[in-house]
Design a protein around this motif. Sequence first.
Motif, mmCIF file in Angstrom:
data_model
loop_
_atom_site.group_PDB
_atom_site.id
_atom_site.type_symbol
_atom_site.label_atom_id
_atom_site.label_comp_id
_atom_site.label_asym_id
_atom_site.label_seq_id
_atom_site.Cartn_x
_atom_site.Cartn_y
_atom_site.Cartn_z
ATOM 1 N N VAL A 135 -5.112 7.488 9.687
ATOM 2 C CA VAL A 135 -3.886 7.954 9.019
ATOM 3 C C VAL A 135 -4.225 8.534 7.650
ATOM 4 O O VAL A 135 -3.872 9.671 7.324
ATOM 5 N N SER A 136 -4.944 7.763 6.823
ATOM 6 C CA SER A 136 -5.215 8.151 5.433
ATOM 7 C C SER A 136 -6.132 9.364 5.373
ATOM 8 O O SER A 136 -6.935 9.597 6.280
ATOM 9 N N SER A 143 -0.698 6.636 0.155
ATOM 10 C CA SER A 143 0.438 5.709 0.173
ATOM 11 C C SER A 143 1.692 6.438 0.606
ATOM 12 O O SER A 143 2.595 5.841 1.188
ATOM 13 N N TRP A 167 -11.274 6.332 5.361
ATOM 14 C CA TRP A 167 -11.082 4.885 5.431
ATOM 15 C C TRP A 167 -10.669 4.417 6.832
ATOM 16 O O TRP A 167 -9.841 3.513 6.989
ATOM 17 N N GLU A 385 2.222 -2.700 -3.958
ATOM 18 C CA GLU A 385 3.388 -2.253 -4.739
ATOM 19 C C GLU A 385 4.488 -1.729 -3.819
ATOM 20 O O GLU A 385 5.671 -1.969 -4.039
HETATM 21 C C1 LIG Z 1 -9.866 -2.329 3.522
HETATM 22 C C2 LIG Z 1 -9.118 -1.072 3.836
HETATM 23 C C3 LIG Z 1 -8.935 -0.714 5.159
HETATM 24 C C4 LIG Z 1 -8.251 0.474 5.459
HETATM 25 N N1 LIG Z 1 -8.129 0.829 6.776
HETATM 26 C C5 LIG Z 1 -7.543 2.000 7.073
HETATM 27 C C6 LIG Z 1 -7.496 2.449 8.432
HETATM 28 O O1 LIG Z 1 -7.973 1.782 9.350
HETATM 29 N N2 LIG Z 1 -6.922 3.652 8.684
HETATM 30 C C7 LIG Z 1 -6.400 4.416 7.694
HETATM 31 O O2 LIG Z 1 -5.873 5.477 7.996
HETATM 32 N N3 LIG Z 1 -6.447 4.018 6.390
HETATM 33 C C8 LIG Z 1 -7.001 2.853 6.057
HETATM 34 N N4 LIG Z 1 -7.087 2.449 4.751
HETATM 35 C C9 LIG Z 1 -6.550 3.301 3.702
HETATM 36 C C10 LIG Z 1 -5.255 2.777 3.120
HETATM 37 O O3 LIG Z 1 -4.228 2.820 4.093
HETATM 38 C C11 LIG Z 1 -4.917 3.608 1.878
HETATM 39 O O4 LIG Z 1 -5.970 3.406 0.946
HETATM 40 C C12 LIG Z 1 -3.593 3.206 1.276
HETATM 41 O O5 LIG Z 1 -2.525 3.651 2.084
HETATM 42 C C13 LIG Z 1 -3.413 3.784 -0.141
HETATM 43 O O6 LIG Z 1 -3.681 5.141 -0.175
HETATM 44 P P1 LIG Z 1 -4.667 5.697 -1.324
HETATM 45 O O7 LIG Z 1 -5.938 4.944 -1.295
HETATM 46 O O8 LIG Z 1 -4.739 7.163 -1.170
HETATM 47 O O9 LIG Z 1 -3.968 5.323 -2.709
HETATM 48 P P2 LIG Z 1 -2.884 6.191 -3.506
HETATM 49 O O10 LIG Z 1 -1.805 6.631 -2.599
HETATM 50 O O11 LIG Z 1 -3.606 7.218 -4.288
HETATM 51 O O12 LIG Z 1 -2.293 5.093 -4.485
HETATM 52 C C14 LIG Z 1 -3.115 4.562 -5.542
HETATM 53 C C15 LIG Z 1 -2.413 3.371 -6.158
HETATM 54 O O13 LIG Z 1 -1.193 3.785 -6.732
HETATM 55 C C16 LIG Z 1 -0.281 2.708 -6.743
HETATM 56 N N5 LIG Z 1 0.974 3.156 -6.125
HETATM 57 C C17 LIG Z 1 1.160 3.974 -5.061
HETATM 58 N N6 LIG Z 1 2.459 4.187 -4.832
HETATM 59 C C18 LIG Z 1 3.134 3.483 -5.780
HETATM 60 C C19 LIG Z 1 4.508 3.314 -6.090
HETATM 61 N N7 LIG Z 1 5.471 3.880 -5.354
HETATM 62 N N8 LIG Z 1 4.829 2.526 -7.158
HETATM 63 C C20 LIG Z 1 3.873 1.938 -7.910
HETATM 64 N N9 LIG Z 1 2.555 2.072 -7.653
HETATM 65 C C21 LIG Z 1 2.188 2.825 -6.616
HETATM 66 C C22 LIG Z 1 -0.940 1.557 -5.952
HETATM 67 O O14 LIG Z 1 -1.503 0.658 -6.869
HETATM 68 C C23 LIG Z 1 -2.035 2.275 -5.181
HETATM 69 O O15 LIG Z 1 -3.109 1.424 -4.885
HETATM 70 C C24 LIG Z 1 -7.740 1.275 4.415
HETATM 71 C C25 LIG Z 1 -7.925 0.892 3.080
HETATM 72 C C26 LIG Z 1 -8.614 -0.268 2.777
HETATM 73 C C27 LIG Z 1 -8.821 -0.649 1.339
#
Ligand SMILES: Cc1cc2nc3c(=O)[nH]c(=O)nc-3n(C[C@H](O)[C@H](O)[C@H](O)COP(=O)(O)OP(=O)(O)OC[C@H]3O[C@@H](n4cnc5c(N)ncnc54)[C@H](O)[C@@H]3O)c2cc1C
Length: 405
Positions: A135-136, A143, A167, A385
Motif C-alpha cells: 500500500v505505502s 498515512s 515497506w 496519531e
Molecule cells: C514495521 C512496519 C511495517 C509496515 N508494513 C507495511 C506493509 O506491509 N505494507 C505497506 O504498504 N506499508 C507498510 N508499512 C508502512 C506504513 O503503513 C506507513 O509507514 C504508515 O502508513 C505511515 O506512512 P509514512 O511512513 O509515509 O508517514 P507519513 O505519512 O509521512 O507521516 C509521518 C508522521 O506524521 C504524523 N502524522 C501523519 N498524519 C498525521 C495527522 N493527521 N495528525 C498528526 N500527525 C500525523 C505521524 O507521526 C506519522 O508517523 C509499514 C511500516 C512499518 C514501520
Amino acid sequence: MFEISARARELLGRLQAFINEQVLPLEADWSAQRLDAQRRWLPFEPIEALQQRARAQGLWNLFLPDTRYGAGLSQLEYAPLAEAMGRSLLAPQVFNCAAPDSGIVELLSLYGSDAQRERWLRPLLAAEMRSALAVSEPGVGSSDPANLVASLAKRPEGYTLHGRKAWVAGGADPRCQILLVLGLSHPEATLSKRYSLALVPRESHGLKLLRNTSLLGFEEAPGGYAEIEFDQVWVPEDAILLGPGRGLEALQACAGSGRLHQGLMLLGLAQRAFDAMLLRARERVVFGKPLGQQALVQVTLARCHAELEQARLQCLNAAATLDRRGSRLARQQIALVKSLLPELSARIIDQAIQLHGASGLGADHFLAQAYAHARGQRIADGPEELHWLALGRMLVEGDRKTGGA
Ligand SMILES: Cc1cc2nc3c(=O)[nH]c(=O)nc-3n(C[C@H](O)[C@H](O)[C@H](O)COP(=O)(O)OP(=O)(O)OC[C@H]3O[C@@H](n4cnc5c(N)ncnc54)[C@H](O)[C@@H]3O)c2cc1C
C-alpha cells in the motif's frame, strides 16, 4: 468478567505447552540466522516441521472465525491464544497466524472469488506460500491514502500497474508468491472509491524488488521490508479483489479483527518483557541487595503490571464487542486498542531493557528485537496519531454513528 470457553481453555493449554517446549528453545538459532549475513535471507528450516506438528495438533489458522477455513473461534476465545503466540516473534508463523498473511487470508476468505480462493487462499491456509500487502509508497506521506499514486490503468481486458511501493512486510521472503497491491484505478472518483486491490503474483513480468529497508537496524530477514517497482505489470480483470474501486473498502472491512489481533500479540510480547523484568529484579544484585528490593524498581514494576492489566481488559472488551456487535459497531474499542497497545508495549519493553542493563540492548537478547518490533507498530498500519484522531472523532460524534457506549 470475560469468561473463555472450555474449548478455548483447552487450546490455550496445548498452545502454551507447544510454545514453551518447541518454539522458545529455537529462538536463539532463529535470531542467530537472522544476524548471519550468509544465511539471513533463507527461510528458517525448522519452521516447516513445527508447522506440520502444529497443524496435526489442530493448532492451526486459529484466528479465522469461519469454520470452512479456520478454527471457528469467537474473538473472545481467540484473544488469549493471540496473546500467548505474541510472546514470541517466531510463534505466530508456526501456527499460521502471522501478519501479513493473516490479513490477506481474511480478505480472500471474505471477498475472494472461487478462482482466487483456489489459487491463493488454499495454499496460504496450508502455509505452502506467503503473501504481502503493498500500500505505502516511497516519497509520499502514506498515512494519507489520497497521496498514493501507483496506478492501475484500465485497458480493454484488465489493467496495467505502474509505480513503486515501500515497506512491504514480507515482500522479500522467497516463499512470498502473491502481493495484494493497492492501485489508483479511478482517479476522478471520491477518495473511498478511487483505489482497487489487485492480486499480483510475485513472478509477474515488470515486478522488481529494489531493496530492503531495515527496522531500527534489524533487517527482519527473510521477510524484509521491501521496496518494489511495478513497471507496467499486467493485471487481468479477474485479479481485482472485491471489485473495481473497492480497495479501501476491503482494507477497512478487515481492519477491525486484524488490529485487535496485532494488539493482543503486542500485549503478549510486553507481558513476556515484564516477566523477564520481574525475574531480573529478583535475581540481579546491586548495592548489596536484589534490584527488586529497591523502592524505585518496585514502583516501576507495579506501574507496568497495572498498565498490562488495563490493556488486557481493553483488548478483551474489544474482542467481546466485536463478537456481540460486529466490526462497525466495535470501531471505538478497536481504535483504542490500536492507539494504545503499540506505544504501551514499546514503553514496557524499553523499561525491561533498562532493568537488564547493557545486556538488554544486545542483538542476541529477545528484548532488543521485541522493542524494534513494537516501536515499528506505532507507525505500521497507519501512525498512532491517526487512530487517536479517529477515536476522538467518534467520541465527539457520539453513539449514533459509531456505536460507542
Ligand atoms: C514495521 C512496519 C511495517 C509496515 N508494513 C507495511 C506493509 O506491509 N505494507 C505497506 O504498504 N506499508 C507498510 N508499512 C508502512 C506504513 O503503513 C506507513 O509507514 C504508515 O502508513 C505511515 O506512512 P509514512 O511512513 O509515509 O508517514 P507519513 O505519512 O509521512 O507521516 C509521518 C508522521 O506524521 C504524523 N502524522 C501523519 N498524519 C498525521 C495527522 N493527521 N495528525 C498528526 N500527525 C500525523 C505521524 O507521526 C506519522 O508517523 C509499514 C511500516 C512499518 C514501520
